[in-house]
Every structure is written in C-alpha cells, then in structure tokens.
Motif scaffolding. Structure first.
Motif, PDB file in Angstrom:
ATOM      1  N   LYS A  42      11.242   3.614  -5.818  1.00  0.00           N
ATOM      2  CA  LYS A  42      11.937   2.330  -5.970  1.00  0.00           C
ATOM      3  C   LYS A  42      11.164   1.403  -6.904  1.00  0.00           C
ATOM      4  CE  LYS A  42      13.073  -1.807  -3.375  1.00  0.00           C
ATOM      5  NZ  LYS A  42      12.726  -2.540  -2.173  1.00  0.00           N
ATOM      6  N   GLU A  43       9.860   1.336  -6.725  1.00  0.00           N
ATOM      7  CA  GLU A  43       9.037   0.443  -7.539  1.00  0.00           C
ATOM      8  C   GLU A  43       8.973   0.912  -8.997  1.00  0.00           C
ATOM      9  OE1 GLU A  43       8.804  -2.157  -6.029  1.00  0.00           O
ATOM     10  OE2 GLU A  43       8.984  -1.358  -4.009  1.00  0.00           O
ATOM     11  N   VAL A  44       8.947   2.231  -9.197  1.00  0.00           N
ATOM     12  CA  VAL A  44       8.968   2.767 -10.561  1.00  0.00           C
ATOM     13  C   VAL A  44      10.305   2.423 -11.217  1.00  0.00           C
ATOM     14  CG1 VAL A  44       9.026   4.909 -11.920  1.00  0.00           C
ATOM     15  CG2 VAL A  44       7.284   4.606 -10.153  1.00  0.00           C
ATOM     16  N   GLU A  45      11.390   2.692 -10.504  1.00  0.00           N
ATOM     17  CA  GLU A  45      12.729   2.428 -11.062  1.00  0.00           C
ATOM     18  C   GLU A  45      12.954   0.947 -11.341  1.00  0.00           C
ATOM     19  OE1 GLU A  45      15.309   4.309  -8.202  1.00  0.00           O
ATOM     20  OE2 GLU A  45      14.943   6.309  -9.057  1.00  0.00           O
ATOM     21  N   ASN A  46      12.377   0.084 -10.503  1.00  0.00           N
ATOM     22  CA  ASN A  46      12.523  -1.365 -10.684  1.00  0.00           C
ATOM     23  C   ASN A  46      11.477  -1.952 -11.629  1.00  0.00           C
ATOM     24  OD1 ASN A  46      14.755  -1.468  -8.996  1.00  0.00           O
ATOM     25  ND2 ASN A  46      13.520  -1.900  -7.177  1.00  0.00           N
ATOM     26  N   ASN A  47      10.601  -1.085 -12.146  1.00  0.00           N
ATOM     27  CA  ASN A  47       9.555  -1.519 -13.064  1.00  0.00           C
ATOM     28  C   ASN A  47       8.694  -2.641 -12.470  1.00  0.00           C
ATOM     29  OD1 ASN A  47       8.177  -1.183 -15.491  1.00  0.00           O
ATOM     30  ND2 ASN A  47       9.348  -2.804 -16.496  1.00  0.00           N
ATOM     31  N   CYS A  48       8.308  -2.464 -11.214  1.00  0.00           N
ATOM     32  CA  CYS A  48       7.540  -3.482 -10.484  1.00  0.00           C
ATOM     33  C   CYS A  48       6.062  -3.113 -10.317  1.00  0.00           C
ATOM     34  CB  CYS A  48       8.156  -3.707  -9.107  1.00  0.00           C
ATOM     35  SG  CYS A  48       9.799  -4.398  -9.153  1.00  0.00           S
ATOM     36  N   ILE A  49       5.633  -2.061 -10.996  1.00  0.00           N
ATOM     37  CA  ILE A  49       4.232  -1.646 -10.919  1.00  0.00           C
ATOM     38  C   ILE A  49       3.519  -2.149 -12.163  1.00  0.00           C
ATOM     39  CG2 ILE A  49       2.623   0.289 -10.781  1.00  0.00           C
ATOM     40  CD1 ILE A  49       4.910   1.931  -9.532  1.00  0.00           C
ATOM     41  N   HIS A  50       2.434  -2.852 -11.950  1.00  0.00           N
ATOM     42  CA  HIS A  50       1.624  -3.335 -13.065  1.00  0.00           C
ATOM     43  C   HIS A  50       0.432  -2.392 -13.226  1.00  0.00           C
ATOM     44  CE1 HIS A  50      -0.105  -6.061 -15.921  1.00  0.00           C
ATOM     45  NE2 HIS A  50      -1.215  -6.157 -15.206  1.00  0.00           N
ATOM     46  N   TYR A  51       0.222  -1.926 -14.441  1.00  0.00           N
ATOM     47  CA  TYR A  51      -0.890  -1.036 -14.762  1.00  0.00           C
ATOM     48  C   TYR A  51      -1.871  -1.813 -15.625  1.00  0.00           C
ATOM     49  CZ  TYR A  51       2.378   2.695 -13.470  1.00  0.00           C
ATOM     50  OH  TYR A  51       3.265   3.506 -12.807  1.00  0.00           O
ATOM     51  N   ILE A  52      -3.131  -1.786 -15.226  1.00  0.00           N
ATOM     52  CA  ILE A  52      -4.154  -2.464 -16.012  1.00  0.00           C
ATOM     53  C   ILE A  52      -5.423  -1.612 -16.028  1.00  0.00           C
ATOM     54  CG2 ILE A  52      -4.955  -3.849 -14.058  1.00  0.00           C
ATOM     55  CD1 ILE A  52      -5.378  -6.099 -16.263  1.00  0.00           C
ATOM     56  N   VAL A  53      -6.057  -1.589 -17.174  1.00  0.00           N
ATOM     57  CA  VAL A  53      -7.313  -0.855 -17.309  1.00  0.00           C
ATOM     58  C   VAL A  53      -8.444  -1.862 -17.317  1.00  0.00           C
ATOM     59  CG1 VAL A  53      -8.670   0.700 -18.752  1.00  0.00           C
ATOM     60  CG2 VAL A  53      -6.188   0.992 -18.597  1.00  0.00           C
ATOM     61  N   SER A  54      -9.378  -1.661 -16.421  1.00  0.00           N
ATOM     62  CA  SER A  54     -10.567  -2.505 -16.376  1.00  0.00           C
ATOM     63  C   SER A  54     -11.675  -1.832 -17.174  1.00  0.00           C
ATOM     64  CB  SER A  54     -11.027  -2.694 -14.928  1.00  0.00           C
ATOM     65  OG  SER A  54     -12.315  -3.280 -14.899  1.00  0.00           O
ATOM     66  N   PRO A  55     -12.321  -2.586 -18.062  1.00  0.00           N
ATOM     67  CA  PRO A  55     -13.446  -2.019 -18.804  1.00  0.00           C
ATOM     68  C   PRO A  55     -14.740  -2.014 -17.986  1.00  0.00           C
ATOM     69  CG  PRO A  55     -13.096  -4.280 -19.473  1.00  0.00           C
ATOM     70  CD  PRO A  55     -12.003  -3.945 -18.484  1.00  0.00           C
ATOM     71  N   ALA A  56     -14.660  -2.485 -16.748  1.00  0.00           N
ATOM     72  CA  ALA A  56     -15.861  -2.665 -15.927  1.00  0.00           C
ATOM     73  C   ALA A  56     -16.607  -1.357 -15.702  1.00  0.00           C
ATOM     74  CB  ALA A  56     -15.478  -3.282 -14.584  1.00  0.00           C
ATOM     75  N   THR A  57     -17.918  -1.473 -15.759  1.00  0.00           N
ATOM     76  CA  THR A  57     -18.798  -0.359 -15.410  1.00  0.00           C
ATOM     77  C   THR A  57     -19.758  -0.768 -14.292  1.00  0.00           C
ATOM     78  OG1 THR A  57     -20.330  -0.957 -17.183  1.00  0.00           O
ATOM     79  CG2 THR A  57     -18.661   0.729 -17.688  1.00  0.00           C
ATOM     80  N   SER A  58     -19.769  -2.052 -13.961  1.00  0.00           N
ATOM     81  CA  SER A  58     -20.623  -2.530 -12.867  1.00  0.00           C
ATOM     82  C   SER A  58     -19.748  -2.925 -11.683  1.00  0.00           C
ATOM     83  CB  SER A  58     -21.453  -3.738 -13.312  1.00  0.00           C
ATOM     84  OG  SER A  58     -20.630  -4.892 -13.420  1.00  0.00           O
ATOM     85  N   MET A  59     -20.319  -2.855 -10.513  1.00  0.00           N
ATOM     86  CA  MET A  59     -19.601  -3.244  -9.286  1.00  0.00           C
ATOM     87  C   MET A  59     -19.101  -4.683  -9.383  1.00  0.00           C
ATOM     88  SD  MET A  59     -19.656  -0.931  -6.773  1.00  0.00           S
ATOM     89  CE  MET A  59     -20.531   0.548  -6.414  1.00  0.00           C
ATOM     90  N   ASP A  60     -19.992  -5.583  -9.810  1.00  0.00           N
ATOM     91  CA  ASP A  60     -19.619  -6.996  -9.874  1.00  0.00           C
ATOM     92  C   ASP A  60     -18.420  -7.223 -10.779  1.00  0.00           C
ATOM     93  OD1 ASP A  60     -21.662  -7.615  -8.135  1.00  0.00           O
ATOM     94  OD2 ASP A  60     -23.017  -8.365  -9.686  1.00  0.00           O
TER      95      ASP A  60
END
Length: 182
Positions: free
Chosen positions: A28-46
C-alpha cells in the motif's frame, strides 16, 4: 552513490519485501508513494543518529510521508557496529520524545538474528542492500496490525518462507537488487 543506493533499496522493497509479502503493509505504501528514501553520508554514530532524528522531525512536518528508509552507503558495514547504532538510535528516539510516535525497524546486508546461525535463510527477512534504519509511524502500524488477521503470524510466515526458498535463492535475489539495471 546516493541515487544508486536509493535505486537498489527501492528494488529490494519491490522485489523482496512486497513481492514475498515480508511486510503485508508495504504494498500500500509503495503504491501510494508514501515511502521516503534518504541516504545518509554518516560514518560516525553521532552523525548517523542526528540524521535519524532529523528524519523524525521531517516525518512530523510531512504527515503524507508514511515511513522513511535511511540507508548508510558509507558506514556501518560491520554488523556489530550497526547493532550499536540501532541501540543508540532507539535510546535517542526515547530521549528526544519520539517514543510512542515512531519505531525503528532495522535491516543490514549481513543481518543475523541473535538466536540464529549466519547461514540460516531466515536472516534474509532482515537483509537489505545497505545498512538501513526504517522509521515507522507507530499509530499507522497499530492501525495496520489491528486490521490484519493474526499479525503475530507474520514473522513465522516470513521465517518459514525464507527457509523454504533457501539461502541461495535469497542471496541471488539480494544480489539482483544491486545490479546496475535494478
């Protein structure tokens, strides 16, 4: 690499999570385009948890966005380090007042359940192309679970399916998500 990580993760959601119904609510979420995809460049926990908290704020601001997948394409390739990140992310979710509002599901290319052998095909229910934190709206999840017949059977169904198909099947499928055409 950002577009590649998003493309591969979208392919994984479609060809694994939705196709094999690992999450009966994902289609349902895929069909409704309600999923946000983001790539974090983070390499540290903080940095990683700050990115996660920023995405919680974004979910607050954008109610039409149902869920967010945060992929780490440069960090947390070591599964044990990733588990430390998951623990810290969950603790900060509570500390920053997001407990009860959002929950975290976690996926990793080398995911191994605590009570499992690393060669158990059931681990593929939580394996993804990249280390990923999945932010889920708790209210939406509660609503979905309430409307689903026997939600407690979902993990058992997934484990049985994964084992029935076998580790070679899931390895090939996950690798297929990483192909340039994916």
């Amino acid at each position: 690499m950002t577009n590649i990580a998003i493309s591969q993760t979208r392919e994984w959601v479609s060809s694994v999570i939705v196709k094999y119904n690992f999450c009966p609510f994902a289609r349902k979420e895929v069909e409704n385009n309600c999923i946000h995809y983001i790539v974090s460049p983070a390499t540290s926990m903080d940095d990683a948890v700050m990115d996660m908290l920023e995405q919680c704020v974004e979910l607050d601001r954008e109610p039409e966005r149902e869920t967010t997948l945060i992929m780490f394409d440069n960090g947390f390739s070591d599964f044990e380090d990733y588990l430390d990140l998951v623990d810290l992310a969950n603790a900060l979710l509570v500390a920053q007042g997001f407990e009860g509002k959002y929950q975290i599901a976690n996926f990793h290319p080398n995911y191994v359940f605590a009570d499992s052998d690393e060669t158990d095909a059931a681990n593929y229910t939580n394996r993804a192309p990249f280390p990923t934190l999945h932010l889920i709206r708790e209210a939406s999840m509660s609503e979905a679970l309430d409307s689903y017949n026997e939600p407690e059977s979902i993990p058992e169904h997934n484990i049985n399916l994964a084992r029935r198909k076998g580790i070679d099947f899931w390895q090939q499928l996950l690798e297929g998500c990483k192909k340039p055409s994916a």
